[in-house]
Design an enzyme around this catalytic site. Structure first.
Site, short mmCIF file in Angstrom:
data_model
loop_
_atom_site.label_atom_id
_atom_site.label_comp_id
_atom_site.label_asym_id
_atom_site.label_seq_id
_atom_site.Cartn_x
_atom_site.Cartn_y
_atom_site.Cartn_z
CD GLU A 28 24.70 22.71 -7.55
OE1 GLU A 28 24.89 22.36 -6.34
OE2 GLU A 28 25.45 23.64 -8.23
CG ASN A 73 28.05 23.25 -2.48
OD1 ASN A 73 28.96 23.06 -3.09
ND2 ASN A 73 27.91 24.27 -2.15
CG ASN A 173 31.16 19.83 -5.93
OD1 ASN A 173 31.37 20.51 -6.94
ND2 ASN A 173 30.47 20.66 -4.98
CD GLU A 174 32.79 23.76 -4.39
OE1 GLU A 174 32.44 23.99 -3.40
OE2 GLU A 174 32.97 24.65 -5.32
CE1 TYR A 245 30.67 30.09 -9.64
CE2 TYR A 245 31.47 29.02 -8.02
CZ TYR A 245 30.93 28.89 -8.96
OH TYR A 245 30.29 27.66 -9.21
CD GLU A 293 31.18 24.33 -8.99
OE1 GLU A 293 31.07 25.44 -8.28
OE2 GLU A 293 30.73 23.21 -8.61
CD GLN A 350 24.12 26.20 -10.95
OE1 GLN A 350 22.88 25.81 -11.46
NE2 GLN A 350 24.61 26.02 -9.73
#
Length: 504
Positions: A28, A73, A173-174, A245, A293, A350
């Site tokens: 990212e 993001n 994304n999200e 996460y 992720e 990442q």
């Protein structure tokens, strides 16, 4: 020593093939992942394209097969056109996701060149936050159409004569998250995702599409979001995404060590939700899961985007990982393999510097974090079919997940070589645990490695990059078709078995 645990390894107990895409990563435009991570013209190890060859070498060693790009993001405010064409003509933009200044010196063409050198498959995310169907189609045409149209000829004018032929695309994304630029309700996103997917499939029915699932299992709309979105897109997409996460910062070490219990539950919950929608729609199609992720992240240390000052490629979320973190990462990989019948894609987030297995210093060295090692060894040796492995034995008590098995394991069997690879963690901090393994195949051990340390807070740094590495294991004994292992507390272990000769 706690009471022994036991498990059975039988090549006939198969779950699903190991998907190469399970060993994906994520790049990212965030912090120093790209700039001074992958890309640093002028670095002593930079090649003619400005890529750090030390990071390329570590990426190959890590065993990464696929990389998701450019966010995250970041993608929900990204104009992909800014990152193509002559570098000197590219504009600088404000990245509102991470309050950074984006120079756009690294864009789609640079990423595709880097991906070719790294030997990874690209997984491209589309901006469905602040943009829509038209912009998505233009990007896909630019990337994938051979020539003769406005966007494909623009790519050729930019130096890429042949199409990139990107096969895997994320529909945003999200977008369930209020922090996301262009945040949407499930109904709003479902309609936009369906419109985009329908257009992309008309361009190329062979494209593989990933719909946005929940940002994490703690979202108030978890599972309800997937149910509503999938009703809108079920026949148009191939996968739905999952993100998670795990934060060790609160001091609850036992719950942290059992984080894979949450990942496993999340996978099963979303698989059940997807299957419910399929049944409701009377479809026999199975939606795959894209866990694109996942990682350990000391998230509570991050004070939020509003705490950041505008800067170009700032040092952001550069967590240093210890032995306990490596054991948890190893256990999360086990959870992904144990669910290989549904999880078809996974990306550790990442790749470099930002919550990453690879760390670098500008103009200086690159090194392996502790979490590098379980990923690299799993990617290297998990081949063939995942075997159903159900350990029995002691448990640990956790505040977050209740009773969790102290021993967490999976195994793979490669038909081509006959090799069985056993991956196992001991989550118990109190002491070692004996593991008795029944082997229902004539095999012999050929490698025994473990990640463990008398100091579970030991970490790798630029000054001591080899402080924590996999070491030859001890305490493995064979007795016919039985193996006895002594697993150190808070440890990750790999044992490889090869076919035994008739005399053995």
């Amino acid at each position: 020593m706690a009471s022994p645990a036991r498990l059975t390894l039988d090549p006939a107990f198969r779950i699903a093939p190991v998907e190469p895409r399970l060993f994906g990563s994520f790049v990212e435009h965030m912090g120093r992942c790209v700039y001074t991570g992958l890309y640093e013209p002028g670095h002593p190890a930079a090649d003619a394209d400005g890529f750090r060859t030390d990071v390329l070498a570590l990426t190959r060693e890590l065993g990464v097969t696929l990389v998701r790009y450019p966010g995250g993001n970041f993608v929900s405010n990204y104009q992909w056109e800014d990152g193509v064409g002559p570098v000197e003509d590219r504009p600088s933009r404000l990245d509102l996701a991470w309050r950074s200044v984006e120079s756009n010196r690294f864009g789609l063409g640079e990423f595709m060149t880097w991906a070719g050198k790294a030997g990874v498959e690209p997984m491209m995310a589309l901006n469905l936050g602040t943009r829509g169907v038209t912009e998505a189609l233009q990007l896909v045409e630019y990337a994938n159409y051979p020539g003769g149209t406005r966007m494909s000829e623009l790519r050729r004018a930019h130096g890429a004569d042949k199409p990139y032929d990107i096969r895997l695309w994320c529909l945003g994304n999200e977008l369930d998250g209020p922090w996301q630029l262009g945040h949407k309700t499930a109904a709003e996103y479902g309609r936009l995702a369906a419109e985009t997917a329908r257009a992309l499939k008309r361009f190329d029915p062979g494209l593989s599409l990933v719909a946005c699932g929940s940002s994490n299992s703690g979202m108030p709309t978890f599972a309800a979001w997937e149910a509503e979105v999938l009703e809108a897109v079920y026949d148009l997409v191939d996968h739905v995404s999952l993100h998670a996460y795990y934060d060790p910062s609160d001091g609850d070490v036992d719950s942290f060590l059992a984080s894979a219990s949450d990942m496993d539950h999340m996978i099963r919950s979303i698989a059940a939700t997807a299957d419910h929608v399929g049944a409701k729609l009377r479809s026999r199609k199975k939606i795959g899961l894209s866990f694109d992720e996942w990682n350990v992240w000391y998230q509570s240390r991050f004070k939020g985007e509003s705490s950041l000052d505008w800067a170009e490629a700032p040092r952001l979320i550069e967590d240093t990982y210890d032995v306990t973190d490596a054991v948890v990462v190893g256990s999360l990989l086990i959870a992904l393999l144990r669910n290989a019948d549904r999880v078809k894609i996974a990306c550790q987030a990442q790749l470099a510097n930002v919550i990453a297995p690879i760390r670098t210093e500008p103009g200086g060295p690159a090194w392996r974090q502790t979490i590098f090692h379980p990923f690299a060894l799993t990617a290297r040796h998990a081949h063939g079919e995942v075997l159903r492995v159900e350990p029995e034995g002691p448990a640990i008590s956790t505040a977050r997940y209740g009773e969790a098995p102290a021993i967490w394991a999976t195994a793979t069997h490669d038909d081509a070589t006959g090799e069985i690879a056993l991956f196992v963690v001991n989550r118990d901090r109190r002491g070692p645990c004996r593991l008795d393994v029944e082997l229902r195949a004539p095999v012999r051990p050929v490698e025994h490695l473990e990640i463990a340390d008398g100091d579970p807070s030991a970490a790798n740094t630029a000054a001591a990059p080899g402080r924590v590495t996999p070491r030859p294991g001890t305490g493995l004994r064979m007795n016919g078709r039985r193996a006895e292992l002594t697993l150190h507390p808070v440890s990750w272990t790999l044992v490889r078995f090869a076919p035994a000769s008739p005399q053995e």
